[in-house]
Enzyme design. Structure first.
Site, short mmCIF file in Angstrom:
data_model
loop_
_atom_site.label_atom_id
_atom_site.label_comp_id
_atom_site.label_asym_id
_atom_site.label_seq_id
_atom_site.Cartn_x
_atom_site.Cartn_y
_atom_site.Cartn_z
N TYR A 175 0.84 -1.19 0.00
CA TYR A 175 0.00 0.00 0.00
C TYR A 175 0.88 1.25 0.00
O TYR A 175 1.91 1.31 0.66
CB TYR A 175 -0.89 0.05 1.24
CG TYR A 175 -2.00 -0.98 1.25
CD1 TYR A 175 -2.31 -1.74 0.12
CD2 TYR A 175 -2.76 -1.19 2.39
CE1 TYR A 175 -3.33 -2.68 0.15
CE2 TYR A 175 -3.79 -2.12 2.43
CZ TYR A 175 -4.06 -2.86 1.30
OH TYR A 175 -5.08 -3.79 1.35
N PRO A 331 -15.94 -2.51 2.07
CA PRO A 331 -17.29 -2.75 2.61
C PRO A 331 -18.34 -1.75 2.14
O PRO A 331 -19.53 -2.02 2.23
CB PRO A 331 -17.07 -2.67 4.12
CG PRO A 331 -15.92 -1.72 4.27
CD PRO A 331 -15.02 -2.02 3.12
N ILE A 332 -17.88 -0.59 1.66
CA ILE A 332 -18.83 0.38 1.10
C ILE A 332 -18.63 0.47 -0.41
O ILE A 332 -18.97 1.47 -1.04
CB ILE A 332 -18.71 1.76 1.77
CG1 ILE A 332 -17.28 2.30 1.70
CG2 ILE A 332 -19.18 1.71 3.21
CD1 ILE A 332 -17.12 3.71 2.27
N ALA A 333 -18.07 -0.62 -0.98
CA ALA A 333 -17.85 -0.70 -2.43
C ALA A 333 -17.06 0.49 -2.95
O ALA A 333 -17.43 1.13 -3.94
CB ALA A 333 -19.17 -0.84 -3.17
#
Length: 444
Positions: A175, A331-333
């Site tokens: 990352y 999780p929130i696309a």
């Protein structure tokens, strides 16, 4: 902090959810939004209407009237809020009724001790974590650039998360952009933020999860230990709470699992996990570690209301059966479920190639229903869809926070719960939408 809620009788347009608006420094409500206030302050609004309908009171149980207002004030005083931090919203005070609601900060006070064990390990983490994929990144996030402003925003996201009781952070050695001009590795940033925080708050405890990149030229258990030690150097830590295999390797996976076990035995990590592992690979990794008396703590996979592959490919069921925690990334696309993107305004960068205007058009009915449900709880779309994941049990969502506003919003996703009917209804609506392609290595 205590904020006032805009009264329906005062705001003829539909009421706006509570939120901070950094653009407004003045201490009163503007267009139904909450201005940016110093931490620890209290905002009080006087409602110009002398009467409030009884049915409105029933619909808004989070509001405080009469004796309950006294409770709120007592809580504020208990938090050592000075009288100079009380702000009055509005300019009409005579004959007005006082109305106030508790902010997400009070929710944060409740979640600090609300932790869950990670799989069969002894490690306890918060029910929701924060993903640090975007920190320092210039290849997928941040419009391909990283600067001091974004650095400060990421630092604010970290501090606000900790302030709200969210102390579980997920990063990885890949990352960030170590080799791009002006960019920096996500592990380096997280380590720096932790170090700076401990100067101010030596007792703070942060749980760090990072990941090993199973690159083709990396072979054997020693490569895992070498990479882990490099990560620890960037983080400026002697150990981390969770070390994960970021994805299954093309070969050499048994050696990677051995390396995870060695890391535990050498005291470099408290728990180990995998990521993007299929059901069969998950079971194999679990059995191999079990022989050494080491639990496989987690499997981190792409999981959201509109991407439910883990439910369909056996991964979620296997995690539940084996006692392995499912950590949900995206999780929130990647922001799509927040409702801020539309067919006319798709996500920028590579995300726009995944979440196309055509897909966003089909998504609108679901987003509209999410918004309606959220309004019943005074919650945002983001908080609703994260709560939906938490309600699946044995799931820890790790949304990525780029700034303080996002971090504070994420904290408001826990400490309450959707009803069973709402959970089922959202799944039913989501099933009508064809999911986008997940992370390709899921099918290796």
């Amino acid at each position: 902090m205590i904020w006032a809620q805009a009264c329906k009788n005062c705001n003829r347009s539909s009421p706006t959810l509570l939120k901070r608006n950094p653009a407004h420094k003045r201490r009163y409500l503007i267009g139904g939004t909450i201005p940016y206030l110093p931490k620890g302050s209290v905002l009080i609004q006087f409602c110009p209407s002398s009467e409030v309908k009884e049915r409105e009171e029933r619909k808004r149980p989070y509001e405080f009237q009469n004796q309950r207002e006294t409770i709120i004030m007592a809580m504020a005083m208990a938090m050592n809020v000075s009288s100079s931090c009380f702000c009055v919203a509005g300019n009409r005070t005579s004959g007005n009724r006082l109305r106030a609601v508790a902010s997400e900060d009070l929710v944060g006070l409740k979640i600090k001790d609300d932790k869950v064990k990670l799989g069969g390990s002894d490690l306890e983490v918060t029910r929701l974590g924060i993903g640090a994929w975007s920190w320092g990144d210039t290849s997928y996030w941040n419009n391909f650039e990283w600067d001091d402003r974004k650095m400060k925003a990421a630092k604010a996201a970290f501090d606000t998360s900790v302030d709200c009781g969210i102390t579980f952070f997920d990063t990885a050695e890949v990352y960030g952009s170590r080799f791009s001009f002006g960019a920096i590795n996500s592990e380096t940033l997280l380590g720096r933020f932790i170090k700076e925080r401990k100067v101010k708050d030596p007792e703070v405890e942060v749980a760090v999860a990072t990941k090993y990149a199973a690159l083709p030229w990396r072979l054997g258990r020693q490569s895992v230990l070498t990479a882990l030690k490099d990560s620890l150097n960037r983080l400026e830590l002697s150990s981390v709470e969770l070390y994960q295999l970021h994805w299954p390797g093309i070969w050499g996976n048994e050696g990677y699992i051995d390396g995870l076990g060695d890391a535990v035995e050498q005291g470099l990590v408290k728990a180990v996990g995998v990521s993007n592992y299929s059901e069969s690979r998950l079971r194999d990794a679990y059995k191999k570690l079990e022989k050494r008396g080491i639990p496989l703590a987690s499997n981190q996979v792409n999981y959201s209301l509109i991407y439910r592959a883990p439910e369909e490919n056996g991964v979620k069921a296997a995690c539940d059966e084996l006692g392995v925690t499912l950590i949900a990334y995206s999780p929130i696309a990647q922001g799509v479920l927040t409702g801020k993107y539309t067919p006319e305004n798709p996500p920028p960068g590579p995300r726009g190639q995944i979440y196309t205007p055509e897909f966003l058009t089909k998504l609108q009915p679901l987003l509209n229903r999410i918004k309606e449900i959220g309004e019943n709880y005074s919650k945002t779309n983001t908080q609703v869809v994260l709560n939906w994941l938490v309600a699946q049990e044995n799931v820890i969502p790790i949304p990525g926070a780029k700034n303080a506003v996002q971090a504070e919003e994420f904290a408001g996703a826990i400490g309450w719960r959707l009803t069973g009917e709402e959970i089922d209804e959202l799944r039913s609506l989501a099933m009508e939408i064809k999911p986008v392609t997940g992370f390709p290595v899921e099918k290796l």
